[in-house]
Design a protein around this motif. Structure first.
Motif, short mmCIF file in Angstrom:
data_model
loop_
_atom_site.label_atom_id
_atom_site.label_comp_id
_atom_site.label_asym_id
_atom_site.label_seq_id
_atom_site.Cartn_x
_atom_site.Cartn_y
_atom_site.Cartn_z
N ARG A 175 36.17 21.07 28.75
CA ARG A 175 36.14 22.53 28.69
C ARG A 175 35.43 23.15 29.90
NH1 ARG A 175 33.40 25.65 25.45
NH2 ARG A 175 31.83 24.10 24.96
N TYR A 176 35.00 22.32 30.86
CA TYR A 176 34.11 22.88 31.89
C TYR A 176 34.71 24.06 32.68
CZ TYR A 176 29.47 23.03 33.60
OH TYR A 176 28.19 23.45 33.82
N PRO A 177 36.01 24.06 32.97
CA PRO A 177 36.52 25.23 33.68
C PRO A 177 36.25 26.54 32.91
CG PRO A 177 38.11 23.46 33.74
CD PRO A 177 37.02 23.00 32.83
N GLN A 178 36.43 26.49 31.58
CA GLN A 178 36.13 27.70 30.78
C GLN A 178 34.63 27.97 30.73
OE1 GLN A 178 38.62 25.36 30.08
NE2 GLN A 178 39.02 25.65 27.90
N ILE A 179 33.85 26.89 30.61
CA ILE A 179 32.38 27.06 30.56
C ILE A 179 31.90 27.72 31.85
CG2 ILE A 179 30.17 25.80 30.57
CD1 ILE A 179 31.43 23.76 28.66
N ARG A 180 32.42 27.22 32.98
CA ARG A 180 32.02 27.77 34.28
C ARG A 180 32.37 29.25 34.38
NH1 ARG A 180 33.87 24.32 38.89
NH2 ARG A 180 35.81 24.61 37.81
N GLN A 181 33.58 29.56 33.95
CA GLN A 181 34.02 30.95 33.99
C GLN A 181 33.10 31.84 33.14
OE1 GLN A 181 36.28 31.75 35.95
NE2 GLN A 181 36.77 33.87 35.42
N HIS A 182 32.81 31.33 31.95
CA HIS A 182 31.95 32.06 31.01
C HIS A 182 30.56 32.29 31.63
CE1 HIS A 182 30.63 32.51 26.53
NE2 HIS A 182 30.05 33.39 27.30
N MET A 183 29.99 31.23 32.23
CA MET A 183 28.65 31.34 32.84
C MET A 183 28.66 32.42 33.92
SD MET A 183 26.96 27.58 33.27
CE MET A 183 28.21 26.69 34.08
N ARG A 184 29.73 32.39 34.73
CA ARG A 184 29.78 33.32 35.87
C ARG A 184 29.94 34.77 35.43
NH1 ARG A 184 32.92 30.24 40.76
NH2 ARG A 184 31.40 28.57 40.92
N GLU A 185 30.56 34.96 34.26
CA GLU A 185 30.79 36.34 33.80
C GLU A 185 29.74 36.80 32.80
OE1 GLU A 185 34.75 36.09 32.29
OE2 GLU A 185 35.63 35.95 34.30
N SER A 186 28.84 35.92 32.45
CA SER A 186 27.88 36.20 31.36
C SER A 186 26.75 37.11 31.84
CB SER A 186 27.29 34.89 30.87
OG SER A 186 26.47 34.38 31.91
N SER A 187 25.86 37.46 30.90
CA SER A 187 24.71 38.27 31.30
C SER A 187 23.61 37.40 31.88
CB SER A 187 24.19 39.08 30.11
OG SER A 187 23.82 38.20 29.08
N ASN A 188 23.45 36.16 31.36
CA ASN A 188 22.29 35.38 31.82
C ASN A 188 22.66 34.04 32.46
OD1 ASN A 188 23.17 34.11 29.60
ND2 ASN A 188 21.32 34.38 28.37
N GLY A 189 23.94 33.80 32.67
CA GLY A 189 24.33 32.59 33.40
C GLY A 189 24.50 31.35 32.55
N VAL A 190 24.50 31.51 31.22
CA VAL A 190 24.85 30.37 30.37
C VAL A 190 26.03 30.77 29.50
CG1 VAL A 190 22.50 29.43 30.33
CG2 VAL A 190 23.24 30.91 28.49
N ALA A 191 26.78 29.74 29.06
CA ALA A 191 28.02 30.05 28.32
C ALA A 191 27.74 30.08 26.83
CB ALA A 191 29.08 28.99 28.66
N LYS A 192 27.06 31.13 26.39
CA LYS A 192 26.77 31.28 24.97
C LYS A 192 27.13 32.69 24.57
CE LYS A 192 23.78 27.74 23.88
NZ LYS A 192 22.84 27.23 22.94
N GLU A 193 27.60 32.81 23.33
CA GLU A 193 27.92 34.15 22.85
C GLU A 193 26.63 34.96 22.74
OE1 GLU A 193 30.88 35.12 22.89
OE2 GLU A 193 31.60 33.08 23.17
N VAL A 194 26.69 36.23 23.13
CA VAL A 194 25.51 37.10 23.00
C VAL A 194 25.79 38.07 21.86
CG1 VAL A 194 24.10 38.83 24.18
CG2 VAL A 194 25.06 36.91 25.47
N ARG A 195 24.85 38.15 20.95
CA ARG A 195 25.02 39.10 19.85
C ARG A 195 24.61 40.48 20.31
NH1 ARG A 195 23.31 34.69 15.87
NH2 ARG A 195 25.08 34.67 14.46
N ARG A 196 25.32 41.48 19.84
CA ARG A 196 25.03 42.84 20.30
C ARG A 196 24.48 43.73 19.20
NH1 ARG A 196 26.08 42.53 25.31
NH2 ARG A 196 27.91 41.42 26.05
N ASP A 197 24.49 43.25 17.94
CA ASP A 197 24.06 44.13 16.85
C ASP A 197 22.54 44.31 16.84
OD1 ASP A 197 23.91 41.47 16.24
OD2 ASP A 197 24.17 41.76 14.09
N SER A 198 22.10 45.33 16.11
CA SER A 198 20.68 45.69 16.11
C SER A 198 19.92 44.96 15.01
CB SER A 198 20.55 47.21 15.89
OG SER A 198 19.22 47.51 15.55
#
Ligand code: N01
Length: 551
Positions: free
Chosen positions: A243-266
């Motif tokens: 999955r690394y091509p997707q992981i790399r893409q995710h890291m590059r587009e993320s807020s903090n440079g890791v490929a993890k979902e970020v929760r947005r709720d309060s």
């Protein structure tokens, strides 16, 4: 126009002392920068203080030293072959593994032949007449280069508070950031650790296992959550590779440079039980709690819910209620760097560990026998300073860096009070000088390796652009720089982070001017912005054509 610098003119350098680029530091930044520039056919030379490659991972050899970014994200992503041939065996890589990795990179890309070790760059002056940097080292060597690139690091200039009497102490004094190469024997010894940030919290459980008695001198209790370190399963590694091509893409587009979902709720919109369950899940999974909700770093009330959850965990873990009380952090969670640990709070249940609260009873000084607080002296055989770094500007200010008209970087930034950069990569008045993850880039609030790669690639593309057009100088425009600095501050002020007493703001160094020189707009947004700047012909940069040289 100035015809030479304080170090002399940039003419008459023998070919062996004349380069296209000088790069400062052989850590993650310097190694990749060297590789990129060589690929572009440029003659580059790296100067490194240490005996070998690794940067902070060369120096930080203290027991328990690990990276708090998960290993599968904390590596270069520019080479498919490199990704395929390297295996991280644990969720968080320890210092020896990361150093092995960087040595592998240096060997694989044959980087060492262009690195000069045991050499500290002490001064670099721009010679406007020749558009070259004259660079001076502590061994007396002086070289010239068209481009000067700093890979000196954000957290590489160690801080040892000036305790009185330090030179009188009879035993060894060690700093976590300059740890000796030979094994340190704590067995049977009375050891004092001063400082309970990331380094102290990683080292304390390990030292406690060996020491006769360990005294932990704590000024501010920090928030720490379990790292949840474990060995990687073979299937997980196979799946990650696939999955690394997707992981790399995710890291590059993320807020903090890791490929993890970020929760947005309060956190405030959830019920008490819902919050407790979510924090508990995050605690059990390992890592920080900051990603549990979207508003923990922007809303003080939301933040308080996470803080209270961690305090409750500390009360549950530490058996002596008085010790537990002293360990409870009270500042806003995340405003100092959140720490990940392996058994930190449990360490205070050991009979051979004493917590000393130096907030209520400050350290007065160091004596021949140990550490003296206001109320008593603690006899010690060894002192470990886990007292951190002069972050963000420390390594740059250690060099006498002078741009056009002999202005020093320190003067321009008024000792940190008026840091101004364009994209964290350049600063007006310093042509052909680039910083890798400099102030006002995402740097330390992102996965450093992903941010380093982005900056290195952007800088080398910019240099290629300038070379192809025969430009003699590339320099940030002061207007563009002012606008970028304003934008950085504006984004930071939407969060709680600038309010913290931390090394992020310079508050850890007595007398240092406060600022918040980190871009919080996110790694993905930053990349997009930088790509836009280059696509528009390096908008905000002044490119001086060769012809202007004669003018
Ligand atoms: O340094 P710190 P660090 N008297 O500044 C105390 C990175 N890192 O080396 O909080 C008594 O966080 C100070 O007390 P206080 C990571 O980004 C990464 O631990 O100022 N105490 C504090 O407890 C990290 O954040 C990894 O009141 C004094 C400590 O010293 C950054 O490096 C691993 C004092 C300093 O804590 C810095 O961490 C390790 C005094 N006069 C580090 N002066 C990874 O996992 C200072 N202190 C990647």
């Amino acid at each position: 126009m100035q015809s030479s610098t304080h170090l002399g003119p940039a003419t008459s350098f023998a070919p062996e002392n004349s380069f296209d680029a000088v790069i400062i530091g052989a850590g993650f930044s310097g190694l990749y920068m060297l590789h990129r520039l060589r690929e572009q056919g440029l003659r580059a030379r790296v100067y490194e203080v240490g005996d070998d490659v690794g940067g902070v991972w060369y120096w930080n050899r203290y027991p328990g030293a690990k990276c708090d970014v998960e290993s599968i994200y904390y590596n270069y992503t520019f080479s498919e072959a490199l990704l395929k041939e390297w295996t991280w065996t644990t969720r968080y890589a320890d210092q020896p593994s990361i150093l092995r990795y960087l040595n592998h990179v240096a060997d694989r890309f044959e980087l060492r032949r262009d690195i000069q070790f045991r050499t500290r760059i002490t001064a670099a002056h721009y010679d406007e007449a020749t558009a070259r940097w004259v660079v001076h080292a502590d061994n007396g060597q002086t070289v010239a280069a068209r481009y000067l690139i700093s890979g000196a690091g954000c957290l590489s200039s160690t801080n040892t508070p000036p305790f009185s009497g330090q030179d009188q102490f009879k035993g060894p004094q060690l700093h976590t950031g300059q740890w000796p190469h030979e094994p340190v024997d704590f067995r049977g010894k009375r050891v004092g650790v001063i400082g309970t940030g990331s380094s102290g919290i990683q080292a304390i459980p390990e030292i406690a296992k060996e020491a006769g008695h360990l005294y932990v001198f704590q000024r501010t209790p920090h928030y720490s959550t379990p790292a949840g370190n474990r060995a990687h399963a073979a299937e997980f590694l196979d799946e990650t590779r696939e999955r690394y091509p997707q992981i790399r893409q995710h890291m590059r587009e993320s807020s903090n440079g890791v490929a993890k979902e970020v929760r947005r709720d309060s956190a405030l919109k959830d019920t008490e039980d819902g919050r407790a369950a979510r924090y508990e899940q995050a605690w059990q999974d390992g890592g920080t709690l900051l990603a549990a909700y979207g508003d923990l770093l922007t809303n003080a009330d939301a933040n308080a819910t996470a803080g209270e959850f961690i305090r409750e965990k500390i009360r549950d873990t530490v058996k002596d209620p008085a010790v537990a009380e002293l360990l409870l952090p009270r500042y806003m969670y995340g405003c100092k760097r959140p720490v990940l640990d392996s058994g930190y709070y449990e360490t205070f249940n050991r009979d051979n560990v004493t917590l000393v609260d130096v907030k209520s009873d400050p350290i007065e000084g160091i004596t021949a026998a140990g550490v003296k607080t206001g109320s008593r002296e603690y006899p010690l055989d060894m002192i470990v300073f886990a007292t951190g770094y002069d972050a963000m500007t420390g390594a740059l200010f250690r060099i006498d860096l002078r741009g056009r008209d002999g202005i020093s970087l320190r003067e321009k930034w008024q000792d940190g009070a008026a840091i101004r950069t364009y994209l964290g990569v350049a600063t007006a008045g310093f042509p052909n000088f680039f910083m890798i993850t400099g102030p006002e880039s995402p740097s330390v609030l992102s996965n450093m390796v992903i941010s380093i790669e982005q900056h290195v690639e952007w800088i080398s593309d910019c240099i290629r652009h300038a070379e192809q057009r025969g430009c003699m100088a590339v320099e940030a425009d002061s207007q563009a720089e002012a606008e970028w600095s304003r934008h950085c501050k504006e984004v930071a002020d939407t969060t709680l982070l600038p309010q913290g007493e931390s090394w992020y703001t310079g508050a850890n160094i007595p007398g240092k001017q406060r600022s918040f020189p980190i871009y919080l707009g996110g790694v993905g947004a930053f990349r997009k912005h930088c790509d836009g700047v280059s696509a528009r012909g390096y908008e905000g940069f002044i490119l001086t054509p060769q012809a202007a040289k004669a003018a």
